[in-house]
Motif scaffolding. Structure first.
Motif, short mmCIF file in Angstrom:
data_model
loop_
_atom_site.label_atom_id
_atom_site.label_comp_id
_atom_site.label_asym_id
_atom_site.label_seq_id
_atom_site.Cartn_x
_atom_site.Cartn_y
_atom_site.Cartn_z
N PRO A 54 -30.52 11.99 7.16
CA PRO A 54 -29.59 12.75 6.34
C PRO A 54 -28.50 11.86 5.76
N GLY A 55 -27.98 12.28 4.62
CA GLY A 55 -26.88 11.54 4.01
C GLY A 55 -26.41 12.18 2.73
N VAL A 56 -25.42 11.54 2.13
CA VAL A 56 -24.84 11.96 0.86
C VAL A 56 -25.17 10.88 -0.15
N TYR A 57 -25.48 11.30 -1.38
CA TYR A 57 -25.79 10.32 -2.41
C TYR A 57 -25.14 10.71 -3.73
N GLU A 58 -24.89 9.69 -4.53
CA GLU A 58 -24.40 9.86 -5.90
C GLU A 58 -25.46 9.35 -6.84
N LEU A 59 -25.67 10.09 -7.92
CA LEU A 59 -26.52 9.62 -9.01
C LEU A 59 -25.60 9.24 -10.15
N GLY A 60 -25.89 8.12 -10.80
CA GLY A 60 -25.05 7.66 -11.90
C GLY A 60 -25.86 7.24 -13.10
N ASP A 61 -25.15 7.08 -14.21
CA ASP A 61 -25.80 6.56 -15.41
C ASP A 61 -25.70 5.05 -15.42
N GLU A 62 -26.18 4.42 -16.48
CA GLU A 62 -26.19 2.94 -16.57
C GLU A 62 -24.79 2.33 -16.46
N SER A 63 -23.78 3.04 -16.91
CA SER A 63 -22.42 2.49 -16.88
C SER A 63 -21.71 2.75 -15.55
N GLY A 64 -22.37 3.46 -14.63
CA GLY A 64 -21.76 3.72 -13.33
C GLY A 64 -20.95 5.00 -13.27
N THR A 65 -21.07 5.85 -14.27
CA THR A 65 -20.41 7.15 -14.24
C THR A 65 -21.20 8.07 -13.32
N VAL A 66 -20.50 8.73 -12.38
CA VAL A 66 -21.16 9.63 -11.45
C VAL A 66 -21.61 10.88 -12.19
#
Length: 81
Positions: free
Chosen positions: A22-34
């Motif tokens: 289990p965990g928490v994740y962030e998905l981002g675009d190429e520029s690092g925007t969440v």
């Protein structure tokens, strides 16, 4: 507040290195925007994200339980607003 982890390219090789925990994740675009914050069993969640093209990059942190991941993700989303 973003996770204090480096971004990784969201691709199959990265998923192979993701823990099956289990965990928490962030998905981002190429520029690092969440783009999104979510939780679950990391490897399973990231397989789905790749299949649907939900982002270009990812970063995550493990938790001990799904309940802990759920609480951390909810807190994290509130801080991003």
């Amino acid at each position: 507040m973003p996770l204090k982890k480096p971004w990784r390219d969201l691709e199959r090789e990265t998923i192979g290195h993701a823990p099956n925990r289990p965990g928490v994740y962030e998905l981002g675009d190429e520029s690092g925007t969440v783009l999104a914050v979510d939780h679950g069993v990391l490897r399973d969640e990231l397989k789905t994200a790749v299949a649907y093209g939900d982002g270009d990059r990812v970063r995550w942190t493990e938790t001990h339980t799904l309940e802990q991941a759920r609480e951390l993700a909810a807190d994290h989303r509130e801080r991003l607003e």
